[in-house]
Design an enzyme around this catalytic site. Structure first.
Site, PDB file in Angstrom:
ATOM      1  N   HIS A   1     -33.225  47.576  32.722  1.00 64.26           N
ATOM      2  CA  HIS A   1     -32.931  48.897  32.140  1.00 64.26           C
ATOM      3  C   HIS A   1     -31.490  49.339  32.381  1.00 64.26           C
ATOM      4  CE1 HIS A   1     -36.906  50.135  30.734  1.00 64.26           C
ATOM      5  NE2 HIS A   1     -37.402  49.500  31.778  1.00 64.26           N
TER       6      HIS A   1
ATOM      7  N   CYS B   1     -36.246  46.253  27.435  1.00 62.07           N
ATOM      8  CA  CYS B   1     -37.601  46.258  27.982  1.00 62.07           C
ATOM      9  C   CYS B   1     -38.630  46.043  26.870  1.00 62.07           C
ATOM     10  CB  CYS B   1     -37.860  47.522  28.788  1.00 62.07           C
ATOM     11  SG  CYS B   1     -39.309  47.378  29.879  1.00 62.07           S
TER      12      CYS B   1
ATOM     13  N   GLU C   1     -29.911  51.372  30.636  1.00 62.35           N
ATOM     14  CA  GLU C   1     -29.720  52.740  30.120  1.00 62.35           C
ATOM     15  C   GLU C   1     -29.921  53.828  31.156  1.00 62.35           C
ATOM     16  OE1 GLU C   1     -34.221  52.288  29.627  1.00 62.35           O
ATOM     17  OE2 GLU C   1     -32.452  51.052  29.935  1.00 62.35           O
TER      18      GLU C   1
END
Length: 279
Positions: free
Chosen positions: A182, A96, A184
């Protein structure tokens, strides 16, 4: 854990917000033998870090815009650190804001987009992406939560696109990987984001409950894809390192593995390098 040469591997993580952490990336890094050193960029002296001491740098997301260096001067220090690593072709993974900072460092424009991209959404791998670690997210919804975008830098490969934003992932060689989405996000991060930023969801036709339902539906597949993406990238780095060792590419100068932020700073002094800083 150590690499094939017997040295501990270190991953320097540049974090911009405590709610935007490594999440499910951490177990994959640890499984591949990396000791994780997290630096909170807004509160640390990023300029004092030796850019080349870590084996890997991971740059996470944040509310900052990569173009807001007057408001967030530490972003300039991050760009200088990334520039030093890019010059050395030292491994970097950006997520990001991290991807946007990499694009900026590589000379591309980063700017506000026309509308935020928010929710559990898919990205479409390009032909190059289908042969890259990003292929693991083909058909797998992942979290998007961003309003900025970037031009594709010269000299990189576009790996994924989406209907709203064309540039979703890119790579340079086998040592730099950047993703706008994203990978994560785990359960804890998901709940943190809903608590911190959930009030804006109705603007996009979403709600906290809707995203919780989508997390329950898509989360396990996304987490598996995340582990596969990062794991394959790390394996590529290790293969590259093994090839370099086989060709005798290591210099005689040795930087001792860093196990803390202070060690990362001292490592540069031991190797006779100046820390990355303003020029």
């Amino acid at each position: 854990m150590t690499d094939a040469a017997g040295a501990a591997r270190t991953a320097l993580v540049l974090r911009h917000d405590s709610a935007i952490g490594l999440g499910n990336l951490a177990p994959t890094l640890e499984a591949h033998g990396y000791e994780i050193v997290t630096v909170d960029a807004p509160h640390a002296d990023v300029a004092a870090l030796d850019a080349l001491a870590p084996d890997l740098v991971v740059v996470l997301g944040g509310d900052e815009g990569a173009y807001e260096t007057d408001r967030y001067p530490y972003l300039d220090d991050e760009v200088r650190l990334l520039a030093a690593r890019i010059e050395a072709e030292a491994p970097i993974f950006g997520v990001c804001l991290g991807a946007q900072l990499l694009a900026k460092t590589l000379g591309a424009e980063v700017r506000k987009g026309p509308r935020k991209e928010v929710g559990w959404l898919t990205v479409e791998p390009t032909a190059a992406g289908a042969a890259s670690p990003v292929r693991h997210f083909a058909g797998v919804p992942t979290v998007q939560w961003h309003g900025d975008t970037f031009d594709l830098p010269a000299g990189v490969e576009l790996l994924a696109t989406s209907g709203q934003y064309e540039n979703q992932a890119f790579a340079k060689g086998d040592w730099l990987l950047a993703v706008q989405f994203h990978p994560e996000v785990d359960d804890e991060i998901h709940e943190d984001w809903l608590r911190e930023w959930g009030d804006e969801l109705p603007e996009y036709g979403l709600s906290r409950d809707r995203l919780r339902e989508e997390r329950a539906s898509h989360g396990p597949r996304a987490q598996a894809a995340s582990a596969a993406l990062l794991g394959e990238f790390l394996e590529g780095i290790e293969a590259r390192n093994n090839l370099s060792r086989g060709r005798g590419a290591f210099s005689s100068a040795h930087v001792e593995p860093a196990s803390s932020e202070a060690d990362l700073t001292r490592a540069g002094e031991k190797a006779g390098r100046l820390p990355v800083g303003p020029t």
